[in-house]
Scaffold this active site. Structure first.
Site, PDB file in Angstrom:
ATOM      1  N   ASP A  43     -25.735  29.039  65.916  1.00 32.82           N
ATOM      2  CA  ASP A  43     -26.685  29.393  64.845  1.00 32.82           C
ATOM      3  C   ASP A  43     -25.878  29.485  63.555  1.00 32.82           C
ATOM      4  O   ASP A  43     -24.646  29.246  63.556  1.00 32.82           O
ATOM      5  CB  ASP A  43     -27.373  30.741  65.160  1.00 32.82           C
ATOM      6  CG  ASP A  43     -28.754  30.895  64.523  1.00 32.82           C
ATOM      7  OD1 ASP A  43     -28.828  30.930  63.281  1.00 32.82           O
ATOM      8  OD2 ASP A  43     -29.750  30.967  65.259  1.00 32.82           O
ATOM      9  N   ASP A  69     -24.091  24.872  61.788  1.00 34.15           N
ATOM     10  CA  ASP A  69     -25.158  24.490  60.869  1.00 34.15           C
ATOM     11  C   ASP A  69     -25.591  23.089  61.293  1.00 34.15           C
ATOM     12  O   ASP A  69     -24.813  22.123  61.153  1.00 34.15           O
ATOM     13  CB  ASP A  69     -24.623  24.491  59.428  1.00 34.15           C
ATOM     14  CG  ASP A  69     -25.681  24.036  58.424  1.00 34.15           C
ATOM     15  OD1 ASP A  69     -26.687  23.414  58.833  1.00 34.15           O
ATOM     16  OD2 ASP A  69     -25.489  24.294  57.225  1.00 34.15           O
ATOM     17  N   VAL A  70     -26.800  22.962  61.804  1.00 34.26           N
ATOM     18  CA  VAL A  70     -27.221  21.687  62.415  1.00 34.26           C
ATOM     19  C   VAL A  70     -27.311  20.541  61.418  1.00 34.26           C
ATOM     20  O   VAL A  70     -27.407  19.386  61.823  1.00 34.26           O
ATOM     21  CB  VAL A  70     -28.568  21.828  63.168  1.00 34.26           C
ATOM     22  CG1 VAL A  70     -28.444  22.770  64.344  1.00 34.26           C
ATOM     23  CG2 VAL A  70     -29.709  22.237  62.230  1.00 34.26           C
ATOM     24  N   ASN A  96     -32.950  23.282  68.716  1.00 36.21           N
ATOM     25  CA  ASN A  96     -34.037  24.223  68.509  1.00 36.21           C
ATOM     26  C   ASN A  96     -34.055  24.900  67.139  1.00 36.21           C
ATOM     27  O   ASN A  96     -35.045  25.547  66.777  1.00 36.21           O
ATOM     28  CB  ASN A  96     -33.924  25.269  69.637  1.00 36.21           C
ATOM     29  CG  ASN A  96     -34.819  26.448  69.447  1.00 36.21           C
ATOM     30  OD1 ASN A  96     -36.036  26.326  69.549  1.00 36.21           O
ATOM     31  ND2 ASN A  96     -34.223  27.611  69.159  1.00 36.21           N
ATOM     32  N   TYR A 161     -43.208  20.984  56.876  1.00 32.14           N
ATOM     33  CA  TYR A 161     -42.836  21.368  58.250  1.00 32.14           C
ATOM     34  C   TYR A 161     -43.445  20.380  59.246  1.00 32.14           C
ATOM     35  O   TYR A 161     -42.777  19.893  60.159  1.00 32.14           O
ATOM     36  CB  TYR A 161     -43.349  22.789  58.501  1.00 32.14           C
ATOM     37  CG  TYR A 161     -43.066  23.355  59.866  1.00 32.14           C
ATOM     38  CD1 TYR A 161     -41.850  23.958  60.153  1.00 32.14           C
ATOM     39  CD2 TYR A 161     -44.032  23.316  60.878  1.00 32.14           C
ATOM     40  CE1 TYR A 161     -41.597  24.509  61.406  1.00 32.14           C
ATOM     41  CE2 TYR A 161     -43.795  23.862  62.122  1.00 32.14           C
ATOM     42  CZ  TYR A 161     -42.574  24.466  62.390  1.00 32.14           C
ATOM     43  OH  TYR A 161     -42.331  25.002  63.632  1.00 32.14           O
ATOM     44  N   LYS A 165     -41.513  17.981  61.840  1.00 33.12           N
ATOM     45  CA  LYS A 165     -41.718  18.113  63.285  1.00 33.12           C
ATOM     46  C   LYS A 165     -42.268  16.806  63.873  1.00 33.12           C
ATOM     47  O   LYS A 165     -41.962  16.443  64.999  1.00 33.12           O
ATOM     48  CB  LYS A 165     -42.650  19.288  63.594  1.00 33.12           C
ATOM     49  CG  LYS A 165     -42.032  20.658  63.291  1.00 33.12           C
ATOM     50  CD  LYS A 165     -40.767  20.905  64.110  1.00 33.12           C
ATOM     51  CE  LYS A 165     -40.347  22.357  64.158  1.00 33.12           C
ATOM     52  NZ  LYS A 165     -39.097  22.576  64.884  1.00 33.12           N
ATOM     53  N   THR A 196     -41.986  35.339  67.162  1.00 31.37           N
ATOM     54  CA  THR A 196     -40.520  35.225  67.178  1.00 31.37           C
ATOM     55  C   THR A 196     -40.001  35.774  65.840  1.00 31.37           C
ATOM     56  O   THR A 196     -40.800  36.016  64.929  1.00 31.37           O
ATOM     57  CB  THR A 196     -40.072  33.745  67.292  1.00 31.37           C
ATOM     58  OG1 THR A 196     -40.430  33.085  66.068  1.00 31.37           O
ATOM     59  CG2 THR A 196     -40.691  33.025  68.476  1.00 31.37           C
TER      60      THR A 196
HETATM   61  N1  LIG Z   1     -42.548  30.655  66.528  1.00 31.76           N
HETATM   62  C1  LIG Z   1     -43.480  29.718  66.453  1.00 31.76           C
HETATM   63  O1  LIG Z   1     -44.693  29.984  66.368  1.00 31.76           O
HETATM   64  C2  LIG Z   1     -43.055  28.270  66.518  1.00 31.76           C
HETATM   65  C3  LIG Z   1     -44.037  27.314  66.831  1.00 31.76           C
HETATM   66  C4  LIG Z   1     -43.656  25.983  66.936  1.00 31.76           C
HETATM   67  C5  LIG Z   1     -42.337  25.614  66.753  1.00 31.76           C
HETATM   68  N2  LIG Z   1     -41.410  26.567  66.432  1.00 31.76           N
HETATM   69  C6  LIG Z   1     -40.030  26.119  66.299  1.00 31.76           C
HETATM   70  O2  LIG Z   1     -39.240  26.760  67.269  1.00 31.76           O
HETATM   71  C7  LIG Z   1     -37.868  26.734  66.867  1.00 31.76           C
HETATM   72  C8  LIG Z   1     -37.244  28.096  67.105  1.00 31.76           C
HETATM   73  O3  LIG Z   1     -37.837  29.041  66.242  1.00 31.76           O
HETATM   74  P1  LIG Z   1     -38.257  30.496  66.678  1.00 31.76           P
HETATM   75  O4  LIG Z   1     -39.696  30.636  66.312  1.00 31.76           O
HETATM   76  O5  LIG Z   1     -37.838  30.743  68.081  1.00 31.76           O
HETATM   77  O6  LIG Z   1     -37.475  31.440  65.647  1.00 31.76           O
HETATM   78  P2  LIG Z   1     -35.933  31.872  65.509  1.00 31.76           P
HETATM   79  O7  LIG Z   1     -35.845  32.538  64.180  1.00 31.76           O
HETATM   80  O8  LIG Z   1     -35.456  32.608  66.691  1.00 31.76           O
HETATM   81  O9  LIG Z   1     -35.135  30.485  65.522  1.00 31.76           O
HETATM   82  C9  LIG Z   1     -34.797  29.714  64.417  1.00 31.76           C
HETATM   83  C10 LIG Z   1     -33.288  29.813  64.253  1.00 31.76           C
HETATM   84  O10 LIG Z   1     -32.811  28.666  63.550  1.00 31.76           O
HETATM   85  C11 LIG Z   1     -31.717  29.101  62.778  1.00 31.76           C
HETATM   86  N3  LIG Z   1     -31.412  28.135  61.717  1.00 31.76           N
HETATM   87  C12 LIG Z   1     -32.052  27.935  60.540  1.00 31.76           C
HETATM   88  N4  LIG Z   1     -31.424  26.978  59.829  1.00 31.76           N
HETATM   89  C13 LIG Z   1     -30.373  26.564  60.581  1.00 31.76           C
HETATM   90  C14 LIG Z   1     -29.340  25.602  60.392  1.00 31.76           C
HETATM   91  N5  LIG Z   1     -29.264  24.864  59.283  1.00 31.76           N
HETATM   92  N6  LIG Z   1     -28.425  25.443  61.384  1.00 31.76           N
HETATM   93  C15 LIG Z   1     -28.492  26.179  62.499  1.00 31.76           C
HETATM   94  N7  LIG Z   1     -29.427  27.108  62.743  1.00 31.76           N
HETATM   95  C16 LIG Z   1     -30.363  27.297  61.776  1.00 31.76           C
HETATM   96  C17 LIG Z   1     -32.132  30.460  62.252  1.00 31.76           C
HETATM   97  O11 LIG Z   1     -31.010  31.216  61.823  1.00 31.76           O
HETATM   98  C18 LIG Z   1     -32.833  31.045  63.457  1.00 31.76           C
HETATM   99  O12 LIG Z   1     -31.973  31.840  64.247  1.00 31.76           O
HETATM  100  C19 LIG Z   1     -37.865  26.270  65.420  1.00 31.76           C
HETATM  101  O13 LIG Z   1     -37.503  24.896  65.386  1.00 31.76           O
HETATM  102  C20 LIG Z   1     -39.320  26.438  64.990  1.00 31.76           C
HETATM  103  O14 LIG Z   1     -39.683  25.550  63.972  1.00 31.76           O
HETATM  104  C21 LIG Z   1     -41.750  27.883  66.320  1.00 31.76           C
END
Ligand SMILES: NC(=O)c1ccc[n+]([C@@H]2O[C@H](COP(=O)([O-])OP(=O)(O)OC[C@H]3O[C@@H](n4cnc5c(N)ncnc54)[C@H](O)[C@@H]3O)[C@@H](O)[C@H]2O)c1
Length: 256
Positions: A43, A69-70, A96, A161, A165, A196
């Site tokens: 992360d 950093d992805v 992710n 977004y 996606k 989350t």
């Molecule tokens: N929560 C929802 O409702 C939902 C729905 C559909 C998709 N998603 C997707 O699920 C994935 C995980 O999100 P989540 O909801 O579990 O929240 P989360 O906050 O636990 O996860 C997102 C993580 O990505 C990290 N991040 C941001 N920019 C980054 C970078 N440049 N390099 C590395 N890490 C980075 C953040 O620090 C964070 O820890 C994301 O891709 C999000 O778009 C979430």
């Protein structure tokens, strides 16, 4: 032990502390270690990630944290190198990491557009590209890319977004076609509205929460574990004939 001895790298996985709100990466890490995998959490939130990995180790699991950093090509090369030096192989990559900047098209800046596309589309591309040579060496692997329901249908709130996606959805299928013969399976997971750290503040606004519940036929929002269970299936050999697929986990939202 559905992932016995497998080496799994997870991005955006810092929120992985039991008793605190976990993200999909964090919840997946817990299921992965329960099933016998060794996990590398990554992360950009280093303090949280280090604490999460330390807590997993204190529970007797094989876990470590690395900054990744992805969006950085160089950072990907370093992390894959570190994983191969430590473990000699890579079996599972959970791409992710994510960000979310809602806004109407007219209000979106180029900076926001670029950020969404960079973290999601470019991040998944760079991760997939970096993992493939390592997976090829051990005869295959599984890459799971977090898209979203908004990577299938339009988003009423977040067009950038949704575009990012959507790129993950079709990139996943294209990469799956190119590496199927090498037993590198690449699938996408499409979560609906789930609680989350990413969504915590917004989804706890009572008006917004009611709108999300109204759009979700099963009448509740998802949990990180709801999503992680699907990711575990795609990571394991139980999905050995599954590639290029979209696993939707959304309480029925996109069935409408
Ligand atoms: N929560 C929802 O409702 C939902 C729905 C559909 C998709 N998603 C997707 O699920 C994935 C995980 O999100 P989540 O909801 O579990 O929240 P989360 O906050 O636990 O996860 C997102 C993580 O990505 C990290 N991040 C941001 N920019 C980054 C970078 N440049 N390099 C590395 N890490 C980075 C953040 O620090 C964070 O820890 C994301 O891709 C999000 O778009 C979430």
């Amino acid at each position: 032990m559905r992932l016995k001895s497998k080496i799994a790298l997870l991005t955006g996985a810092a929120a992985a502390i039991k008793g605190e709100l976990m993200g999909f990466g964090g919840a997946a890490a817990h299921l992965f270690v329960r099933e016998g995998a060794k996990v590398i959490l990554t992360d950009i939130r280093d303090d949280l990630g280090e604490r999460a990995a330390a807590a997993l180790r204190a529970d007797g699991h094989d876990a470590r944290y690395l900054h990744l950093d992805v969006t950085s090509e160089q950072n990907w090369a370093q992390v894959i190198d570190t994983v191969l030096k430590a473990h000699g192989r890579l079996d599972i990559l959970f791409n992710n990491a994510g960000v979310s900047f809602p806004g109407k098209v007219e209000d979106l800046t180029v900076e926001i557009w670029d950020r969404e596309l960079n973290v999601h589309a470019k991040g998944v591309f760079l991760g997939t590209r970096a993992a493939i040579p390592a997976m090829r060496k051990n005869g295959g692997g599984s890459i799971i890319n977090t898209s979203s329901v908004m990577g299938i249908v339009g988003s009423p709130t977040s067009p950038a977004y949704s575009a990012a996606k959507g790129a993950i959805t079709t990139f996943t299928k294209s990469a799956a076609l190119q590496y199927a013969k090498e037993n590198i399976r690449i699938n996408s997971v499409h979560p609906g509205y789930a609680d989350t750290p990413l969504t915590d503040r917004r989804f706890n606004d009572p008006t917004i929460r009611q709108q999300l519940l109204d759009r979700t036929p099963m009448g509740r929002l998802g949990t990180a574990e709801d999503i992680a269970n699907g990711v575990l299936f795609l990571a394991s050999d139980e999905s050995s004939w599954v590639t290029g697929s979209e696993l939707v986990i959304d309480g029925g939202m996109t069935a409408q």
